[in-house]
Design a protein around this motif. Structure first.
Motif, PDB file in Angstrom:
ATOM      1  N   THR A   1       0.866  -1.177   0.000  1.00  0.00           N
ATOM      2  CA  THR A   1       0.000   0.000   0.000  1.00  0.00           C
ATOM      3  C   THR A   1       0.902   1.225   0.000  1.00  0.00           C
ATOM      4  O   THR A   1       1.683   1.425   0.930  1.00  0.00           O
ATOM      5  N   LEU A   2       0.800   2.013  -1.064  1.00  0.00           N
ATOM      6  CA  LEU A   2       1.613   3.214  -1.212  1.00  0.00           C
ATOM      7  C   LEU A   2       0.801   4.421  -0.771  1.00  0.00           C
ATOM      8  O   LEU A   2      -0.336   4.610  -1.222  1.00  0.00           O
ATOM      9  N   THR A   3       1.375   5.230   0.113  1.00  0.00           N
ATOM     10  CA  THR A   3       0.715   6.444   0.585  1.00  0.00           C
ATOM     11  C   THR A   3       1.715   7.591   0.553  1.00  0.00           C
ATOM     12  O   THR A   3       2.921   7.378   0.563  1.00  0.00           O
ATOM     13  N   GLY A   4       1.196   8.793   0.489  1.00  0.00           N
ATOM     14  CA  GLY A   4       2.057   9.964   0.495  1.00  0.00           C
ATOM     15  C   GLY A   4       1.773  10.846  -0.702  1.00  0.00           C
ATOM     16  O   GLY A   4       0.715  10.768  -1.318  1.00  0.00           O
ATOM     17  N   THR A   5       2.759  11.657  -1.046  1.00  0.00           N
ATOM     18  CA  THR A   5       2.615  12.641  -2.117  1.00  0.00           C
ATOM     19  C   THR A   5       3.791  12.535  -3.066  1.00  0.00           C
ATOM     20  O   THR A   5       4.929  12.360  -2.625  1.00  0.00           O
ATOM     21  N   VAL A   6       3.511  12.618  -4.366  1.00  0.00           N
ATOM     22  CA  VAL A   6       4.559  12.610  -5.389  1.00  0.00           C
ATOM     23  C   VAL A   6       4.383  13.835  -6.278  1.00  0.00           C
ATOM     24  O   VAL A   6       3.343  14.489  -6.263  1.00  0.00           O
ATOM     25  N   ASP A   7       5.410  14.125  -7.074  1.00  0.00           N
ATOM     26  CA  ASP A   7       5.398  15.324  -7.912  1.00  0.00           C
ATOM     27  C   ASP A   7       4.667  15.155  -9.231  1.00  0.00           C
ATOM     28  O   ASP A   7       4.225  16.139  -9.820  1.00  0.00           O
ATOM     29  N   SER A   8       4.560  13.917  -9.741  1.00  0.00           N
ATOM     30  CA  SER A   8       3.974  13.743 -11.068  1.00  0.00           C
ATOM     31  C   SER A   8       3.308  12.379 -11.196  1.00  0.00           C
ATOM     32  O   SER A   8       3.533  11.482 -10.383  1.00  0.00           O
ATOM     33  N   TRP A   9       2.486  12.253 -12.269  1.00  0.00           N
ATOM     34  CA  TRP A   9       1.864  10.958 -12.560  1.00  0.00           C
ATOM     35  C   TRP A   9       2.941   9.926 -12.835  1.00  0.00           C
ATOM     36  O   TRP A   9       2.802   8.761 -12.465  1.00  0.00           O
ATOM     37  N   LEU A  10       4.033  10.323 -13.494  1.00  0.00           N
ATOM     38  CA  LEU A  10       5.121   9.407 -13.795  1.00  0.00           C
ATOM     39  C   LEU A  10       5.728   8.861 -12.507  1.00  0.00           C
ATOM     40  O   LEU A  10       5.989   7.665 -12.393  1.00  0.00           O
ATOM     41  N   ASP A  11       5.940   9.716 -11.514  1.00  0.00           N
ATOM     42  CA  ASP A  11       6.474   9.270 -10.221  1.00  0.00           C
ATOM     43  C   ASP A  11       5.517   8.278  -9.560  1.00  0.00           C
ATOM     44  O   ASP A  11       5.943   7.297  -8.952  1.00  0.00           O
ATOM     45  N   ARG A  12       4.229   8.534  -9.681  1.00  0.00           N
ATOM     46  CA  ARG A  12       3.209   7.653  -9.093  1.00  0.00           C
ATOM     47  C   ARG A  12       3.263   6.271  -9.743  1.00  0.00           C
ATOM     48  O   ARG A  12       3.265   5.249  -9.066  1.00  0.00           O
ATOM     49  N   GLN A  13       3.335   6.245 -11.073  1.00  0.00           N
ATOM     50  CA  GLN A  13       3.407   4.983 -11.795  1.00  0.00           C
ATOM     51  C   GLN A  13       4.703   4.241 -11.501  1.00  0.00           C
ATOM     52  O   GLN A  13       4.717   3.018 -11.348  1.00  0.00           O
ATOM     53  N   GLN A  14       5.796   4.976 -11.427  1.00  0.00           N
ATOM     54  CA  GLN A  14       7.089   4.367 -11.166  1.00  0.00           C
ATOM     55  C   GLN A  14       7.132   3.732  -9.781  1.00  0.00           C
ATOM     56  O   GLN A  14       7.691   2.659  -9.593  1.00  0.00           O
ATOM     57  N   ALA A  15       6.525   4.373  -8.795  1.00  0.00           N
ATOM     58  CA  ALA A  15       6.488   3.821  -7.444  1.00  0.00           C
ATOM     59  C   ALA A  15       5.750   2.486  -7.424  1.00  0.00           C
ATOM     60  O   ALA A  15       6.188   1.522  -6.778  1.00  0.00           O
ATOM     61  N   ALA A  16       4.640   2.409  -8.149  1.00  0.00           N
ATOM     62  CA  ALA A  16       3.886   1.154  -8.219  1.00  0.00           C
ATOM     63  C   ALA A  16       4.700   0.076  -8.919  1.00  0.00           C
ATOM     64  O   ALA A  16       4.742  -1.080  -8.463  1.00  0.00           O
ATOM     65  N   GLN A  17       5.376   0.436  -9.991  1.00  0.00           N
ATOM     66  CA  GLN A  17       6.200  -0.526 -10.716  1.00  0.00           C
ATOM     67  C   GLN A  17       7.324  -1.046  -9.823  1.00  0.00           C
ATOM     68  O   GLN A  17       7.608  -2.249  -9.805  1.00  0.00           O
ATOM     69  N   GLU A  18       7.954  -0.166  -9.075  1.00  0.00           N
ATOM     70  CA  GLU A  18       9.041  -0.582  -8.192  1.00  0.00           C
ATOM     71  C   GLU A  18       8.543  -1.491  -7.075  1.00  0.00           C
ATOM     72  O   GLU A  18       9.248  -2.404  -6.658  1.00  0.00           O
ATOM     73  N   ALA A  19       7.332  -1.263  -6.603  1.00  0.00           N
ATOM     74  CA  ALA A  19       6.760  -2.145  -5.586  1.00  0.00           C
ATOM     75  C   ALA A  19       6.570  -3.548  -6.160  1.00  0.00           C
ATOM     76  O   ALA A  19       6.878  -4.546  -5.498  1.00  0.00           O
ATOM     77  N   HIS A  20       6.091  -3.634  -7.397  1.00  0.00           N
ATOM     78  CA  HIS A  20       5.946  -4.930  -8.066  1.00  0.00           C
ATOM     79  C   HIS A  20       7.308  -5.606  -8.226  1.00  0.00           C
ATOM     80  O   HIS A  20       7.449  -6.799  -7.949  1.00  0.00           O
TER      81      HIS A  20
END
Length: 52
Positions: free
Chosen positions: A9-28
């Motif tokens: 479960t990812l929570t918090g704030t990121v600067d861009s949609w790309l950062d959001r997608q990258q965080a999910a990919q890295e979790a996978h």
């Protein structure tokens, strides 16, 4: 990030949609089977100004 039974479960704030997608990919990539992406964007993109 919290992980329970290979569900991240990812929570918090990121600067861009790309950062959001990258965080999910890295979790996978780190082994999560499922990712609950609750990250928020710091700034919402504004529509481009139109020419008159």
């Amino acid at each position: 990030m919290q992980v329970h039974n290979r569900r991240a479960t990812l929570t918090g704030t990121v600067d861009s949609w790309l950062d959001r997608q990258q965080a999910a990919q890295e979790a996978h990539e780190a082994g999560a089977r499922e990712v609950n992406n609750h990250l928020h964007l710091l700034h919402m993109a504004l529509p481009a100004a139109t020419a008159q």
